[in-house]
Design an enzyme around this catalytic site. Structure first.
Site, PDB file in Angstrom:
ATOM      1  N   ALA A 383     -31.168   1.748   1.037  1.00  0.00           N
ATOM      2  CA  ALA A 383     -31.993   1.147   2.086  1.00  0.00           C
ATOM      3  C   ALA A 383     -32.871   0.083   1.460  1.00  0.00           C
ATOM      4  O   ALA A 383     -33.204   0.141   0.274  1.00  0.00           O
ATOM      5  CB  ALA A 383     -32.851   2.204   2.776  1.00  0.00           C
ATOM      6  N   PHE A 386     -33.507  -5.286   4.396  1.00  0.00           N
ATOM      7  CA  PHE A 386     -32.563  -5.827   5.370  1.00  0.00           C
ATOM      8  C   PHE A 386     -31.791  -4.732   6.101  1.00  0.00           C
ATOM      9  O   PHE A 386     -30.841  -5.009   6.800  1.00  0.00           O
ATOM     10  CB  PHE A 386     -31.585  -6.785   4.680  1.00  0.00           C
ATOM     11  CG  PHE A 386     -32.255  -8.019   4.155  1.00  0.00           C
ATOM     12  CD1 PHE A 386     -32.477  -9.102   4.972  1.00  0.00           C
ATOM     13  CD2 PHE A 386     -32.687  -8.080   2.837  1.00  0.00           C
ATOM     14  CE1 PHE A 386     -33.105 -10.234   4.501  1.00  0.00           C
ATOM     15  CE2 PHE A 386     -33.315  -9.209   2.355  1.00  0.00           C
ATOM     16  CZ  PHE A 386     -33.530 -10.294   3.188  1.00  0.00           C
ATOM     17  N   GLY A 387     -32.182  -3.478   5.941  1.00  0.00           N
ATOM     18  CA  GLY A 387     -31.527  -2.407   6.682  1.00  0.00           C
ATOM     19  C   GLY A 387     -31.057  -1.290   5.778  1.00  0.00           C
ATOM     20  O   GLY A 387     -31.306  -1.277   4.576  1.00  0.00           O
ATOM     21  N   LYS A 388     -30.354  -0.342   6.392  1.00  0.00           N
ATOM     22  CA  LYS A 388     -29.816   0.806   5.676  1.00  0.00           C
ATOM     23  C   LYS A 388     -28.299   0.702   5.601  1.00  0.00           C
ATOM     24  O   LYS A 388     -27.659   0.178   6.510  1.00  0.00           O
ATOM     25  CB  LYS A 388     -30.214   2.107   6.377  1.00  0.00           C
ATOM     26  CG  LYS A 388     -31.709   2.385   6.361  1.00  0.00           C
ATOM     27  CD  LYS A 388     -32.029   3.716   7.031  1.00  0.00           C
ATOM     28  CE  LYS A 388     -33.524   4.019   6.956  1.00  0.00           C
ATOM     29  NZ  LYS A 388     -33.855   5.320   7.596  1.00  0.00           N
ATOM     30  N   VAL A 389     -27.731   1.246   4.510  1.00  0.00           N
ATOM     31  CA  VAL A 389     -26.284   1.199   4.304  1.00  0.00           C
ATOM     32  C   VAL A 389     -25.753   2.626   4.245  1.00  0.00           C
ATOM     33  O   VAL A 389     -26.287   3.465   3.511  1.00  0.00           O
ATOM     34  CB  VAL A 389     -25.921   0.437   3.006  1.00  0.00           C
ATOM     35  CG1 VAL A 389     -24.407   0.361   2.849  1.00  0.00           C
ATOM     36  CG2 VAL A 389     -26.518  -0.963   3.029  1.00  0.00           C
ATOM     37  N   LYS A 403     -23.653  -1.443   7.124  1.00  0.00           N
ATOM     38  CA  LYS A 403     -25.065  -1.834   7.044  1.00  0.00           C
ATOM     39  C   LYS A 403     -25.628  -1.892   8.459  1.00  0.00           C
ATOM     40  O   LYS A 403     -25.081  -2.557   9.337  1.00  0.00           O
ATOM     41  CB  LYS A 403     -25.219  -3.182   6.351  1.00  0.00           C
ATOM     42  CG  LYS A 403     -26.671  -3.670   6.320  1.00  0.00           C
ATOM     43  CD  LYS A 403     -26.814  -4.989   5.603  1.00  0.00           C
ATOM     44  CE  LYS A 403     -26.750  -4.813   4.111  1.00  0.00           C
ATOM     45  NZ  LYS A 403     -27.112  -6.039   3.383  1.00  0.00           N
ATOM     46  N   ASP A 500     -29.407 -15.286  -2.698  1.00  0.00           N
ATOM     47  CA  ASP A 500     -30.021 -14.022  -3.145  1.00  0.00           C
ATOM     48  C   ASP A 500     -29.175 -13.375  -4.241  1.00  0.00           C
ATOM     49  O   ASP A 500     -28.831 -12.190  -4.166  1.00  0.00           O
ATOM     50  CB  ASP A 500     -30.179 -13.072  -1.961  1.00  0.00           C
ATOM     51  CG  ASP A 500     -31.266 -12.020  -2.213  1.00  0.00           C
ATOM     52  OD1 ASP A 500     -32.086 -12.229  -3.131  1.00  0.00           O
ATOM     53  OD2 ASP A 500     -31.293 -11.003  -1.509  1.00  0.00           O
TER      54      ASP A 500
END
EC number: 2.7.11.1
Length: 694
Positions: A383, A386-389, A403, A500
């Site tokens: 996590a 940009f969110g959770k995977v 994601k 990134d």
């Protein structure tokens, strides 16, 4: 003398009782062919009826539990084993429907009664505590009801449950026939005796579940259950129960009834911890009882004296029948509509007309929800900002990473979906493949190839990692990422700026090849297009000086980040580490300092054993060349590939021009960068900066 004898006798009795208690605590196996004298803890509907363990009866919305009273020690130590094995025979009599089902359970305590809706959760959980890791419960369910609480659609399946009613793995009830060479299905709620074998190998961390009907007629002579055990298990799952069990655990059974009812019986049970359970002798097992009588009801009132039928009474009777029929049909239609709307809302997706052009890359939310078992905690891979995977598995067997991010409507979702579709067309062996997406309400689900070895960041900085990367593996990863960036910058139909690049966004496949992932900040533009100033995003230590100063991302800002990434891999440390001494805090400055002192090899990761000094020196110089403060002094990705492959000689560099502070950019470059962004107004509020990995 008599007093001494009485005292001695008293202490002997105490010693015998204590010894018996100690021995009882060490018992790790038992066999019951009859439950008349069984040492069980019962609650709820559970009872012993004529030697049979009766878990549930015709009471609605109730639960029943039966546990062996003596706890089992499942602590991990050299002297104890986590392996266990059990066999039992059960029978289910459906009374109204097939009931809710039952389960074999390993739980941290015997009293697992819950108020509220526990009957819908096999008597093991309720709506509040379902899917909580603190439950510490492992169960093998024999489910005879399909309910909204569970994902499984079948009303006749076997499942492995961990802390939740949603199964880790499940299959329709069947057994493998050696003579026919295939699985043969059967009903769990068949009123017949059914055998279950559950075996856990603590060394291999493998749980096998096998089921099969007891032969009929049952053998009269001694006949062991092992002789009919199918060769192949129905379910086989790798599970580390040391992460589930909480030291001392209890073994037993749980059953429940909802609005549908059933009688559930356990007819025999064998269990052993640390080895193979003793096979049950089927000739000693009681047969299932005769079908239980229906629920008792008060006797009907005596019939009224007959009256001669009249045409008016017949009409009234017909009207009543019609009204009852119409009302029943209306009720069933309303119930069906409610269930339809409930499921539709649960799996509702956002789909607009413009998304039809991207439909081949859309996944249904229902399929993704099932693939990752309802976004459960034990499916979480990571996590960040940009969110959770989550890890999932499609019906085809393909493993995926999903994601889950929340999108902002102001960003222009149509443009975002177009970029997702573009990313889905990127094809390179060193990129994490985006397979598709799904939109639901305020969230976006991105589906990627699953990378079994996680992130490079974890290998470089996780002290608990069992194995460090070798020098050749690190060099191979750097070359792979360079190849991916060349593809993005120069070889695809558009220019793709990743924005990134860092170790935490490099994922490792099964062969430890590096794959560039996480395109959450990526931007696409046509070749020759004037670049717009945008919101400044990135991670401290990887952001080029001109990016923070001008707000314009280019291929040169990606190359700056790639230079920081090279130093990160070779040196085994992050670009910025505040806990280090001041001169070593910034990796780029520290490498420059050592380069000027001619002690460049001092910065190489101390965890590396053997490494090639010539290669290390080249990579460190290349990292510094990519990190020059003037973007015009940085090489292109094509030149970087040539340096890495030894097809070109890296130019001499100055260790005094590492990229910190305000860049030295020519007026021509500034004009190009600001040509289309003169109206952009930047402040520190516009900057989105991440620190470290995510």
């Amino acid at each position: 003398m008599a007093g001494v004898l009485r005292s001695l006798r008293f202490w002997m009795i105490i010693c015998v009782q204590v010894l018996s208690l100690v021995l009882a605590q060490d018992r790790d196996e038992f066999v019951y062919h009859d439950f008349s004298q069984a040492d069980l803890h019962l609650d709820g509907m559970a009872s012993i009826d004529d030697g049979r363990l009766h878990l549930t009866n015709n009471t609605t919305k109730s639960t029943g539990h039966a546990f062996w009273k003596i706890p089992m020690n499942f602590t991990t130590s050299p002297s104890s084993s986590l392996s266990f094995s059990t066999e039992f025979v059960f029978a289910i009599f459906p009374l109204l429907g097939d009931g809710q089902g039952m389960a074999f359970v390993v739980a941290p305590f015997m009293d697992i009664r819950y108020s509220g809706d526990a009957a819908s959760y096999l008597g093991l959980f309720n709506r509040k505590n379902d899917n909580k890791t603190e439950n510490h419960i492992l169960a093998v369910e024999l489910d005879t009801n399909s309910s909204p609480e569970a994902i499984e659609d079948s009303d006749n399946h076997v499942g492995i449950d961990i802390n939740s009613i949603i199964s880790e793995d499940s299959a329709n009830a069947s057994y493998f026939s050696g003579t026919e060479g295939k699985n043969i299905s059967f009903r769990l709620a068949s009123e017949k005796s059914i055998l279950v074998w559950i075996d856990y190998n603590g060394t291999e961390k493998l749980l096998n579940v096998t089921v099969a009907p007891v032969p009929t007629p049952k053998p009269a002579l001694p006949y062991l259950s092992s002789s009919i055990k199918p060769r192949k298990p129905l379910l086989s799952r790798f599970i580390n129960i040391s992460e589930i069990f909480n030291g001392t655990m209890f073994v037993g059974f749980s059953g429940s009834t909802g609005t549908v009812k059933s009688d559930q019986y356990i007819l025999g049970w064998s269990f052993k911890k640390g080895g193979q359970a003793e096979s049950l002798d089927l000739s000693k097992i009681l047969d299932p009882p005769n079908r239980p009588p229906p629920p008792s009801s008060p006797p009907p009132p005596p019939p009224p004296p007959p009256t001669p039928p009249t045409s008016r009474s017949k009409d009234s009777k017909n009207i009543i029948i019609i009204c009852v029929t119409v009302t029943s049909i209306a009720f069933l239609l309303m119930l069906g509509g409610f269930l339809y709307l409930y499921k539709k809302k649960k799996y509702a997706e956002v789909l607009e007309h413009w998304e039809n052009e991207y439909s081949p890359q859309r996944y249904s939310f229902r399929n993704l929800y099932k693939a990752i078992r309802g976004f459960r905690e034990n499916r979480l891979l990571g996590a960040g900002g940009f969110g959770k995977v989550y890890k999932g598995e499609l019906p085809s067997g393909t493993q995926i990473a999903v994601k889950r991010v929340y999108h902002n409507a102001e960003q222009g979702m149509k443009q975002y979906a177009a970029e997702i579709a573009s990313m889905g067309r990127l094809r390179h062996k060193n990129l994490v493949q985006l397979l598709g997406y799904c939109r639901r309400k305020g969230e976006l689900l991105l589906v990627y190839d699953y990378m079994p070895n996680g992130s490079l960041d974890d290998y470089l900085f996780n002290k608990n990692k069992l194995k460090d990367l070798t020098w050749s593996q690190r060099v191979n990863i750097i070359k792979g990422v360079a190849s991916a960036l060349l593809y993005l910058h120069e070889e695809w139909e558009q220019v793709v700026l990743h924005r990134d690049i860092k170790a935490s966004n490099i994922l490792l496949d099964a062969d430890l090849n590096g794959r560039l992932g996480d395109f959450g900040l990526a931007r696409f533009h046509d070749r020759g297009e004037n670049l717009q100033a945008t919101r400044v995003v990135g991670t401290i230590g990887y952001m080029a000086p001109e990016l923070t100063a001008m707000g314009v991302a280019t291929t040169k800002t990606d190359i700056y980040a790639f230079g920081s990434f090279i130093l990160e891999v070779v040196c085994g440390r992050r670009p910025v580490e505040p806990d280090r001494p001041p001169e070593q805090m910034h990796l780029l400055k520290w490498v420059a300092t050592c380069g000027k002192r001619d002690t460049l090899m001092d910065v190489v990761d101390s965890k590396l054993g053997d490494f090639k000094a010539k290669e290390a020196k080249l990579l460190l110089k290349l990292g510094m060349l990519c990190s020059q403060s003037n973007p015009e002094s940085r090489p292109s990705m094509r030149h970087i590939i040539q340096y890495l492959e030894g097809n070109a000689t890296i130019p001499s560099i100055s260790f005094d021009t590492a990229g910190f502070g305000i860049p030295n950019i020519s007026n021509e470059t500034i004009t190009q960068m600001t040509a289309t962004s003169s109206s952009a107004n930047f402040s520190f509020e516009d900057v989105t900066i991440l620190f470290g990995g995510r």
